[in-house]
Design a protein around this motif. Structure first.
Motif, PDB file in Angstrom:
ATOM      1  N   ALA A  49      33.579  37.079  46.815  1.00  0.00           N
ATOM      2  CA  ALA A  49      33.852  38.259  47.482  1.00  0.00           C
ATOM      3  C   ALA A  49      35.003  39.142  46.948  1.00  0.00           C
ATOM      4  CB  ALA A  49      34.094  38.407  48.913  1.00  0.00           C
ATOM      5  N   SER A  50      35.166  40.417  47.200  1.00  0.00           N
ATOM      6  CA  SER A  50      36.365  41.117  46.515  1.00  0.00           C
ATOM      7  C   SER A  50      36.866  42.010  47.565  1.00  0.00           C
ATOM      8  CB  SER A  50      35.792  42.082  45.548  1.00  0.00           C
ATOM      9  OG  SER A  50      35.166  41.223  44.280  1.00  0.00           O
ATOM     10  N   GLY A  51      38.372  42.168  47.594  1.00  0.00           N
ATOM     11  CA  GLY A  51      39.050  43.238  48.267  1.00  0.00           C
ATOM     12  C   GLY A  51      38.989  42.658  49.791  1.00  0.00           C
ATOM     13  N   THR A  52      38.764  43.578  50.533  1.00  0.00           N
ATOM     14  CA  THR A  52      38.876  43.288  52.104  1.00  0.00           C
ATOM     15  C   THR A  52      37.661  42.276  52.275  1.00  0.00           C
ATOM     16  OG1 THR A  52      39.543  45.333  52.919  1.00  0.00           O
ATOM     17  CG2 THR A  52      38.031  44.291  54.436  1.00  0.00           C
ATOM     18  N   SER A  53      36.525  42.198  51.692  1.00  0.00           N
ATOM     19  CA  SER A  53      35.716  41.184  51.961  1.00  0.00           C
ATOM     20  C   SER A  53      36.030  39.767  51.490  1.00  0.00           C
ATOM     21  CB  SER A  53      34.337  41.375  51.207  1.00  0.00           C
ATOM     22  OG  SER A  53      33.553  42.519  51.702  1.00  0.00           O
ATOM     23  N   VAL A  72      34.219  24.283  51.882  1.00  0.00           N
ATOM     24  CA  VAL A  72      33.825  25.800  51.215  1.00  0.00           C
ATOM     25  C   VAL A  72      34.799  26.001  50.175  1.00  0.00           C
ATOM     26  CG1 VAL A  72      33.892  28.031  52.144  1.00  0.00           C
ATOM     27  CG2 VAL A  72      32.909  26.358  53.712  1.00  0.00           C
ATOM     28  N   GLU A  73      34.678  26.805  49.381  1.00  0.00           N
ATOM     29  CA  GLU A  73      35.613  27.527  48.367  1.00  0.00           C
ATOM     30  C   GLU A  73      35.442  28.797  48.207  1.00  0.00           C
ATOM     31  OE1 GLU A  73      36.818  26.676  43.573  1.00  0.00           O
ATOM     32  OE2 GLU A  73      35.492  25.393  44.344  1.00  0.00           O
ATOM     33  N   VAL A  74      36.521  29.586  48.135  1.00  0.00           N
ATOM     34  CA  VAL A  74      36.407  31.067  48.173  1.00  0.00           C
ATOM     35  C   VAL A  74      36.857  31.523  46.975  1.00  0.00           C
ATOM     36  CG1 VAL A  74      37.316  33.168  49.154  1.00  0.00           C
ATOM     37  CG2 VAL A  74      36.759  31.194  50.723  1.00  0.00           C
ATOM     38  N   GLU A  75      35.961  32.400  46.411  1.00  0.00           N
ATOM     39  CA  GLU A  75      36.411  32.702  44.933  1.00  0.00           C
ATOM     40  C   GLU A  75      36.194  34.230  44.744  1.00  0.00           C
ATOM     41  OE1 GLU A  75      36.568  31.277  41.815  1.00  0.00           O
ATOM     42  OE2 GLU A  75      35.801  29.163  42.075  1.00  0.00           O
ATOM     43  N   PHE A  76      37.264  34.922  43.841  1.00  0.00           N
ATOM     44  CA  PHE A  76      37.073  36.301  43.617  1.00  0.00           C
ATOM     45  C   PHE A  76      35.681  36.499  42.895  1.00  0.00           C
ATOM     46  CE2 PHE A  76      41.772  36.396  44.154  1.00  0.00           C
ATOM     47  CZ  PHE A  76      41.969  37.606  45.030  1.00  0.00           C
ATOM     48  N   ALA A  77      35.013  37.484  43.314  1.00  0.00           N
ATOM     49  CA  ALA A  77      33.626  37.543  42.666  1.00  0.00           C
ATOM     50  C   ALA A  77      33.897  37.610  41.163  1.00  0.00           C
ATOM     51  CB  ALA A  77      32.906  38.602  43.230  1.00  0.00           C
ATOM     52  N   PHE A 225      46.455  33.837  58.966  1.00  0.00           N
ATOM     53  CA  PHE A 225      47.150  34.135  57.437  1.00  0.00           C
ATOM     54  C   PHE A 225      46.212  35.160  56.521  1.00  0.00           C
ATOM     55  CE2 PHE A 225      46.513  32.349  53.010  1.00  0.00           C
ATOM     56  CZ  PHE A 225      47.295  33.206  52.426  1.00  0.00           C
ATOM     57  N   PRO A 226      44.799  34.966  56.606  1.00  0.00           N
ATOM     58  CA  PRO A 226      43.987  35.954  55.935  1.00  0.00           C
ATOM     59  C   PRO A 226      44.193  37.324  56.557  1.00  0.00           C
ATOM     60  CG  PRO A 226      42.743  33.877  56.227  1.00  0.00           C
ATOM     61  CD  PRO A 226      44.015  33.793  57.050  1.00  0.00           C
ATOM     62  N   ILE A 227      44.353  37.352  57.863  1.00  0.00           N
ATOM     63  CA  ILE A 227      44.695  38.695  58.453  1.00  0.00           C
ATOM     64  C   ILE A 227      45.891  39.291  57.887  1.00  0.00           C
ATOM     65  CG2 ILE A 227      44.665  40.076  60.535  1.00  0.00           C
ATOM     66  CD1 ILE A 227      42.248  38.457  59.719  1.00  0.00           C
ATOM     67  N   ALA A 228      46.938  38.622  57.649  1.00  0.00           N
ATOM     68  CA  ALA A 228      48.277  39.065  57.050  1.00  0.00           C
ATOM     69  C   ALA A 228      47.984  39.796  55.754  1.00  0.00           C
ATOM     70  CB  ALA A 228      49.431  37.971  57.045  1.00  0.00           C
ATOM     71  N   LEU A 229      47.136  39.063  55.123  1.00  0.00           N
ATOM     72  CA  LEU A 229      46.854  39.473  53.687  1.00  0.00           C
ATOM     73  C   LEU A 229      46.063  40.980  53.935  1.00  0.00           C
ATOM     74  CD1 LEU A 229      45.447  36.629  51.836  1.00  0.00           C
ATOM     75  CD2 LEU A 229      47.590  37.422  51.691  1.00  0.00           C
ATOM     76  N   GLU A 230      45.132  41.063  54.792  1.00  0.00           N
ATOM     77  CA  GLU A 230      44.300  42.178  55.161  1.00  0.00           C
ATOM     78  C   GLU A 230      45.224  43.458  55.642  1.00  0.00           C
ATOM     79  OE1 GLU A 230      40.949  44.961  55.677  1.00  0.00           O
ATOM     80  OE2 GLU A 230      41.521  43.351  54.235  1.00  0.00           O
ATOM     81  N   GLY A 231      46.458  42.896  56.481  1.00  0.00           N
ATOM     82  CA  GLY A 231      47.036  44.006  57.098  1.00  0.00           C
ATOM     83  C   GLY A 231      47.912  44.823  55.883  1.00  0.00           C
ATOM     84  N   ALA A 232      48.234  43.840  55.135  1.00  0.00           N
ATOM     85  CA  ALA A 232      48.945  44.513  53.788  1.00  0.00           C
ATOM     86  C   ALA A 232      47.977  45.472  53.164  1.00  0.00           C
ATOM     87  CB  ALA A 232      49.586  43.251  53.296  1.00  0.00           C
ATOM     88  N   LEU A 233      46.802  45.178  53.007  1.00  0.00           N
ATOM     89  CA  LEU A 233      46.077  45.434  52.221  1.00  0.00           C
ATOM     90  C   LEU A 233      45.701  47.048  52.890  1.00  0.00           C
ATOM     91  CD1 LEU A 233      44.258  45.945  49.536  1.00  0.00           C
ATOM     92  CD2 LEU A 233      42.391  44.998  50.962  1.00  0.00           C
ATOM     93  N   LYS A 234      45.504  46.944  54.001  1.00  0.00           N
ATOM     94  CA  LYS A 234      45.227  48.330  54.644  1.00  0.00           C
ATOM     95  C   LYS A 234      46.663  49.280  54.486  1.00  0.00           C
ATOM     96  CE  LYS A 234      41.203  48.090  55.874  1.00  0.00           C
ATOM     97  NZ  LYS A 234      41.380  47.393  54.635  1.00  0.00           N
TER      98      LYS A 234
END
Length: 357
Positions: A49-53, A72-77, A225-234
């Motif tokens: 995925a990318s960005g918010t996703s 599970v492994e998460v990758e930037f697309a 933790f991922p929501i901290a990343l998303e909050g900063a991005l917003k």
């Protein structure tokens, strides 16, 4: 954007509709196009995925690994496509995209299929390219999302990832009781989000207090933790304030050097399994005179002693805190952007659907 933030109770209802199976203590999907035997044979999932996703994917990693015990492994697309990552025989690629047209994510899907692997998708736009080219998938049913900064599609993605984790878990070792706890927790989310939205005026007041800050930290641990990343991005996307999201425990490994009285920290500190650890991390910021805005669980009276401002979240399961915590952070970013006279719906340099690599 504000309209779409307020649509999130309905968005969650739409994501859950027809998918909660209380009798079987599982989740039902019609479009995965995989038998129960094929789903049991999955040895590993790669989420691209990318960005918010991508932030939603990180939550999905925690969910699937906890409930289904599947690696599970998460990758930037955009990185997955070009680094020749190994994909074992029973590995499935799962891609996430609101528009279903994200160029990087589409390229990752095509690369996995080229190498002979099954590619599933979670998308919002029916009939989009990713929806057509995937081997199976799940629609969000979030309705059109017009605001460039994603809000309702983000929480829909996490809700569906939670359902998927329950579904995969029940095909393995997840107990019926634990599954039902999660399903009932999901069912309660729309009314809990409405309760958070009712705090809008208080959030607006807090946002105005910090609207002139030049830098922000967003900190969380575990599921938040991922929501901290998303909050900063917003905040970055719509207010153009420099903001960084970190695991709270990572601060002592360098970034804490940036903390001072002019750098506010938004601390996600719900009463979850990481609560005591996160409080200890919060104390490090407090000791350096950093202003603290805490997202805490209702009934946590002690948090007011260590935070300058507090936003309360209804109590829920640890793994559902990401959905609830997302909503006040969206409102917080929105009100700061409005206070700074920014165009929240059309942020500079951004497009709703990223159709170039």
């Amino acid at each position: 954007m504000l309209k779409e933030i307020y649509e999130q109770p309905q968005t969650i209802l739409n994501a859950l509709r027809g998918r909660l199976d209380f009798e079987g203590a599982t989740a039902k999907f019609g479009g995965l196009n995989m038998t129960a035997a094929e789903l049991r044979n999955i040895d590993r999932i790669v989420i691209a995925a990318s960005g918010t996703s991508w932030h939603a994917a990180l939550v999905g990693e925690y969910l699937i690994e906890e409930l289904a015990q599947l690696p599970v492994e998460v990758e930037f697309a955009h990185e997955f496509c070009y680094r020749n990552a190994p994909l074992e025989k029973n590995t499935v690629l799962l891609v996430l995209s609101q528009s279903g047209e994200t160029a990087d994510t589409l390229a990752a899907l095509r690369e996995a299929k080229r190498r002979g692997h099954r590619a599933l998708a979670i998308v919002n736009v029916v009939g989009s390219t990713i929806a057509r080219e995937s081997d199976g998938g799940i629609y969000m049913h979030a309705g059109p999302e017009i605001g460039v900064a994603s809000t309702k599609a983000f929480v829909s993605t996490i809700a569906i990832l939670t359902l998927l984790a329950v579904h995969l878990g029940r095909l393995r070792n997840l107990s019926a009781k634990r599954a039902l706890d999660v399903l009932h927790g999901l069912e309660a989310l729309p009314k809990q989000i409405e309760k958070i939205l009712s705090q809008n005026d208080a959030l607006k007041k807090i946002a105005k207090k910090y609207a002139k800050a030049d830098d922000f930290f967003f900190l969380g641990r575990g599921y938040t933790f991922p929501i901290a990343l998303e909050g900063a991005l917003k905040l970055k996307e719509i207010s153009y304030i420099h903001a960084e999201g970190y695991s709270a425990a990572e601060m002592k490994h360098g970034p804490i050097a940036l903390i001072d009285k002019n750098t506010p920290t938004v601390f996600l500190v719900p009463q979850d399994a990481m609560y005591e650890k996160t409080l200890a991390n919060l104390a490090m910021i407090r000791a350096r005179q950093g202003p603290i805005i805490a997202l805490a669980t209702e009934g946590d009276k002690g948090i007011k002693k260590v935070a300058d401002d507090v936003i309360y979240l209804p109590p829920t399961l640890d793994l559902l805190n990401p959905i609830l915590a997302s909503v006040p952070l969206q409102l917080f970013a929105y009100h700061i952007a409005v206070a700074r006279d920014c165009d929240v719906d059309k942020p500079r340099n951004l497009a709703k659907s990223v159709t170039v690599e």
